[in-house]
Motif scaffolding. Structure first.
Motif, PDB file in Angstrom:
ATOM      1  N   UNK A 159       0.647  -1.159  -0.120  1.00 19.03           N
ATOM      2  CA  UNK A 159       0.155   0.283  -0.163  1.00 19.03           C
ATOM      3  C   UNK A 159       0.893   1.203   0.004  1.00 19.03           C
ATOM      4  N   UNK A 160       0.076   2.047  -0.179  1.00 13.23           N
ATOM      5  CA  UNK A 160       0.559   3.183  -0.178  1.00 13.23           C
ATOM      6  C   UNK A 160      -0.081   4.945   1.313  1.00 13.23           C
ATOM      7  N   UNK A 170       1.320 -10.271   9.229  1.00 13.23           N
ATOM      8  CA  UNK A 170       1.877 -11.293   9.773  1.00 13.23           C
ATOM      9  C   UNK A 170       3.316 -11.220  10.277  1.00 13.23           C
ATOM     10  N   UNK A 171       4.479 -10.596   9.975  1.00 18.82           N
ATOM     11  CA  UNK A 171       5.768 -10.700   9.498  1.00 18.82           C
ATOM     12  C   UNK A 171       6.064  -9.137   9.495  1.00 18.82           C
ATOM     13  N   UNK A 172       7.618  -9.579  10.122  1.00 18.15           N
ATOM     14  CA  UNK A 172       8.044  -8.166   9.983  1.00 18.15           C
ATOM     15  C   UNK A 172       9.557  -8.295   9.152  1.00 18.15           C
ATOM     16  N   UNK A 180      12.428  -1.768   9.894  1.00 21.26           N
ATOM     17  CA  UNK A 180      11.178  -2.874  10.133  1.00 21.26           C
ATOM     18  C   UNK A 180      10.312  -2.097   9.293  1.00 21.26           C
ATOM     19  N   UNK A 181       9.438  -3.106   8.639  1.00 23.79           N
ATOM     20  CA  UNK A 181       8.342  -3.035   8.414  1.00 23.79           C
ATOM     21  C   UNK A 181       7.074  -3.756   8.414  1.00 23.79           C
ATOM     22  N   UNK A 182       5.582  -3.984   8.395  1.00 29.88           N
ATOM     23  CA  UNK A 182       4.945  -4.679   8.877  1.00 29.88           C
ATOM     24  C   UNK A 182       4.430  -5.663   7.347  1.00 29.88           C
ATOM     25  N   UNK A 187       0.820  -9.683   0.917  1.00 27.65           N
ATOM     26  CA  UNK A 187       2.114  -8.517   0.731  1.00 27.65           C
ATOM     27  C   UNK A 187       2.759  -9.503   0.469  1.00 27.65           C
ATOM     28  N   UNK A 188       3.392 -10.768   0.805  1.00 21.27           N
ATOM     29  CA  UNK A 188       4.842 -11.101   1.016  1.00 21.27           C
ATOM     30  C   UNK A 188       5.147 -11.921   0.171  1.00 21.27           C
TER      31      UNK A 188
END
Length: 198
Positions: A159-160, A170-172, A180-182, A187-188
């Motif tokens: 997204x933006x 679910x991931x970092x 770090x981004x969620x 989006x994996x």
């Protein structure tokens, strides 16, 4: 005693001087356009000063308003410089700009460039551009490892700013700068595509 009108005239002369025309230069449309260009920011300032008078009272000094104006412009420029430095250092591929070249352009030392931005600016550039820097690591999601408030609530890898991803993270994902981004399940694949190739 200097009146508000005197102050205004002097502020205008300092900030937006009217163009000088040689007395032998014939009048024409270009001369009128140049004068209009100089008067336009003067009128915009008068509107801002009027708004400041409503907040501070009718005796609010136009010189103080002009200084406040410039401080706001300087703060906005400084913020944009930090964002552009973050973009040039973290997002530009395949070779990011060096600290030296960015420092020369921004009138900073290389160490000044490296200190000028952090995770906040890197995340903001991602929101503004919809781009993501190269990712190097993925781990399970833990809200406590994120600098940005948004990453504690939703996926920020996708997204933006205008169209943020609202899915549950679910991931970092860690980019090459260490930010770090969620990341959510959908989006994996974007994370996997962005990983630098060996």
């Amino acid at each position: 005693m200097t009146s508000h009108q005197d102050l205004l005239n002097d502020v205008f002369a300092i900030r937006w001087p009217l163009p000088y025309f040689d007395e032998f230069e014939p009048p024409g449309a270009s001369r009128g356009a140049a004068v209009d260009d100089a008067r336009r920011p003067r009128m915009a300032f008068l509107r801002r000063w009027g708004a400041a008078q409503e907040e501070h009272g009718p005796d609010y000094d136009p010189l103080l308003a002009a200084l406040g104006d410039l401080v706001a412009i300087k703060k906005a420029a400084d913020e944009q410089i930090r964002l552009l430095l973050a973009y040039g250092r973290v997002y530009v591929t395949p070779r990011p700009h060096t600290l030296e070249t960015l420092g020369q352009a921004a009138d900073l030392t290389p160490s000044g460039v490296s200190r000028a931005f952090g995770a906040k600016e890197i995340l903001a550039v991602g929101d503004l551009t919809g781009q993501r820097p190269a990712a190097v690591e993925i781990s399970d999601y833990d809200p406590d490892v994120f600098a940005g408030e948004a990453s504690r609530r939703r996926c920020t890898w996708g997204g933006s700013k205008d169209k943020p991803c609202t899915d549950e993270p679910k991931y970092a994902v860690t980019d090459k700068s260490g930010t770090r981004w969620a990341c959510c399940d959908s989006h994996l694949p974007g994370y996997l595509r962005s990983r630098p190739r060996a």
